[in-house]
Design a protein around this motif. Sequence first.
Motif, mmCIF file in Angstrom:
data_model
loop_
_atom_site.group_PDB
_atom_site.id
_atom_site.type_symbol
_atom_site.label_atom_id
_atom_site.label_comp_id
_atom_site.label_asym_id
_atom_site.label_seq_id
_atom_site.Cartn_x
_atom_site.Cartn_y
_atom_site.Cartn_z
ATOM 1 N N THR A 1 24.640 -50.990 1.778
ATOM 2 C CA THR A 1 24.197 -51.951 0.764
ATOM 3 C C THR A 1 24.151 -53.385 1.272
ATOM 4 N N ARG A 2 24.524 -53.631 2.496
ATOM 5 C CA ARG A 2 24.511 -54.997 3.013
ATOM 6 C C ARG A 2 23.076 -55.517 3.070
ATOM 7 N N PRO A 3 22.799 -56.711 2.530
ATOM 8 C CA PRO A 3 21.452 -57.270 2.625
ATOM 9 C C PRO A 3 20.990 -57.359 4.080
ATOM 10 N N GLY A 4 19.713 -57.066 4.290
ATOM 11 C CA GLY A 4 19.148 -57.058 5.634
ATOM 12 C C GLY A 4 19.089 -55.679 6.257
ATOM 13 N N THR A 5 19.838 -54.731 5.702
ATOM 14 C CA THR A 5 19.840 -53.373 6.232
ATOM 15 C C THR A 5 18.477 -52.708 6.049
ATOM 16 N N VAL A 6 18.006 -52.049 7.094
ATOM 17 C CA VAL A 6 16.840 -51.181 6.949
ATOM 18 C C VAL A 6 17.338 -49.891 6.329
ATOM 19 N N SER A 7 17.113 -49.746 5.038
ATOM 20 C CA SER A 7 17.707 -48.634 4.295
ATOM 21 C C SER A 7 16.809 -47.406 4.233
ATOM 22 N N THR A 8 15.499 -47.600 4.387
ATOM 23 C CA THR A 8 14.552 -46.488 4.457
ATOM 24 C C THR A 8 13.808 -46.581 5.776
ATOM 25 N N LEU A 9 13.919 -45.539 6.595
ATOM 26 C CA LEU A 9 13.371 -45.562 7.944
ATOM 27 C C LEU A 9 12.180 -44.621 8.058
ATOM 28 N N ALA A 10 11.130 -45.093 8.703
ATOM 29 C CA ALA A 10 10.024 -44.216 9.066
ATOM 30 C C ALA A 10 10.432 -43.378 10.274
ATOM 31 N N PRO A 11 9.806 -42.217 10.481
ATOM 32 C CA PRO A 11 10.145 -41.388 11.651
ATOM 33 C C PRO A 11 10.032 -42.152 12.968
ATOM 34 N N GLN A 12 9.041 -43.039 13.068
ATOM 35 C CA GLN A 12 8.868 -43.805 14.311
ATOM 36 C C GLN A 12 10.039 -44.759 14.538
ATOM 37 N N THR A 13 10.631 -45.244 13.450
ATOM 38 C CA THR A 13 11.785 -46.142 13.583
ATOM 39 C C THR A 13 12.959 -45.401 14.185
ATOM 40 N N LEU A 14 13.211 -44.197 13.703
ATOM 41 C CA LEU A 14 14.289 -43.387 14.272
ATOM 42 C C LEU A 14 14.020 -43.088 15.745
ATOM 43 N N ALA A 15 12.783 -42.762 16.059
ATOM 44 C CA ALA A 15 12.433 -42.488 17.456
ATOM 45 C C ALA A 15 12.667 -43.710 18.325
ATOM 46 N N ASP A 16 12.363 -44.896 17.792
ATOM 47 C CA ASP A 16 12.563 -46.136 18.530
ATOM 48 C C ASP A 16 14.045 -46.419 18.732
ATOM 49 N N VAL A 17 14.833 -46.232 17.685
ATOM 50 C CA VAL A 17 16.277 -46.478 17.774
ATOM 51 C C VAL A 17 16.924 -45.559 18.798
ATOM 52 N N ASP B 1 27.516 -62.146 -2.212
ATOM 53 C CA ASP B 1 28.935 -61.991 -1.847
ATOM 54 C C ASP B 1 29.095 -61.373 -0.469
ATOM 55 N N VAL B 2 28.049 -60.719 0.013
ATOM 56 C CA VAL B 2 28.080 -60.030 1.305
ATOM 57 C C VAL B 2 27.060 -60.696 2.225
ATOM 58 N N LYS B 3 27.487 -61.070 3.430
ATOM 59 C CA LYS B 3 26.582 -61.716 4.366
ATOM 60 C C LYS B 3 25.546 -60.713 4.868
ATOM 61 N N PRO B 4 24.305 -61.147 5.016
ATOM 62 C CA PRO B 4 23.259 -60.235 5.487
ATOM 63 C C PRO B 4 23.295 -60.017 6.992
ATOM 64 N N VAL B 5 22.837 -58.865 7.419
ATOM 65 C CA VAL B 5 22.583 -58.600 8.836
ATOM 66 C C VAL B 5 21.742 -57.339 8.931
ATOM 67 N N ALA B 6 20.890 -57.259 9.930
ATOM 68 C CA ALA B 6 20.185 -56.012 10.254
ATOM 69 C C ALA B 6 20.944 -55.372 11.408
ATOM 70 N N ASN B 7 21.356 -54.111 11.224
ATOM 71 C CA ASN B 7 22.282 -53.515 12.190
ATOM 72 C C ASN B 7 21.598 -52.839 13.380
ATOM 73 N N PHE B 8 20.272 -52.922 13.457
ATOM 74 C CA PHE B 8 19.587 -52.553 14.692
ATOM 75 C C PHE B 8 18.258 -53.296 14.759
ATOM 76 N N GLY B 9 17.774 -53.475 15.977
ATOM 77 C CA GLY B 9 16.528 -54.199 16.168
ATOM 78 C C GLY B 9 15.333 -53.260 16.107
ATOM 79 N N PHE B 10 14.169 -53.857 16.029
ATOM 80 C CA PHE B 10 12.944 -53.063 15.998
ATOM 81 C C PHE B 10 11.812 -53.868 16.648
#
Length: 423
Positions: free
Chosen positions: A188-204, A414-423
């Motif tokens: 639930t942290r703001p900035g999280t990519v919460s819905t991933l396309a198949p290509q995103t998973l492949a990239d990660v 109340d929660v600091k944003p971050v994206a937990n992986f790059g793309f």
Amino acid sequence: MTTPQGYRLVSVDQTRASEVLHVDAFAFAFTVPDKDAGFIQDVLPWERTRAVEVADPVRGTEGTLAAVHASFKFGTRVPGGREVPTAGLSWVGVHPGHRRRGLLRAMIGDHFSRSLARGEAISTLFAAETQIYQRFGYGMAATEARVQLGRGVELRPLPGSENLIVEVDSASIERHGPTIASIQSRMTRPGTVSTLAPQTLADVLMDLEIDRDGSEELRIATVRDGDDPVAWALFQRKQEWGDTGPDGKVRVRAWGALGAAATVRLWGVLADFDLMSATHAGRFAPDDPLLLRLKDMRAAKITLTDNLWVRILDVAEALEARGYAADCDVTVQVDDSFLPQNAGVWRVLVAAGEAKVTREGAADPASADLRLDVQELGAAYLGGTTITELTRAQLVDERTPGTAAELSRAMASDVKPVANFGF
């Protein structure tokens, strides 16, 4: 958006994958061996990949690609726990032989218009060079801490975390992709990519030998609470020997966790491998539980840098899509030279966490309570940078005393944003 003379904007599919890779290899100064070049087939969303093609022999060989970009389909978590349809801009590159001709500007305009047509109210990116994208209205919406943890780093104990199950394995998209997607969807942290396309998973999960720099193949650590996956991390170890013995390094490429217990359990493993002396990682929000539970923060060697950049594409849609922490009724003059449909005076009326954002078409711009550029609106969107902070930096012009603080309280998280992986 006008395409520069002698060029044309085109869609590209997998049949032109090698050409796309060729442009980006020149733009970012890398070379992929032929045996590994096929990876690009899996990691790009080809239905959302665009290019600038040479249309006039005066500009080069007609039909060749001069610039490329791709747009990932994301769902981004925003304050209030909601999810906003997002265009994740990536793989942006202009061939060195075609620079300084307006190709990037044409591609950004193309990206914006196509994203809006798909109903995506914001665009996000990780900036290779931050000054470039500010020209197009992207604001730094999240920062991240990067840390170096010594082996066996001491954390304040968290009862129960030791009961969580940890598994360490070679990373596989078939076996671990669903686990990563499940955890991301519940973060639930703001900035999280919460819905991933198949290509995103492949990239990660991409693991090219040229990227290893002598490290092992890509590994994954997963944490489970019973049968429920609650944390994941992709990492690689590189063995080194110093004068006094083993001095290996662990590089954590991406990670995510649901709560403090999962975080403590995960990093208790990642920072305590045999023969390793240090673990290097990023993607920590400034308020991440791990940072707060360190017994010796000084020993962690923490540095702060930019993380996610946000561009507001549709002011009303974007602002109404997120949640709010307080009521407010403020008029805001937004400046947007690149997307003039966003420019003008907007009334932001918030009640019970919901916003109603309407254009005040008849209003005198000088009468607005606040004036800001769309870049600052993007910076404040996820609640990491506040309107008050931007006002103190004189990036927001407060015309009606107290309204900056009013809007700032409403947009705070109340929660600091971050994206937990790059793309």
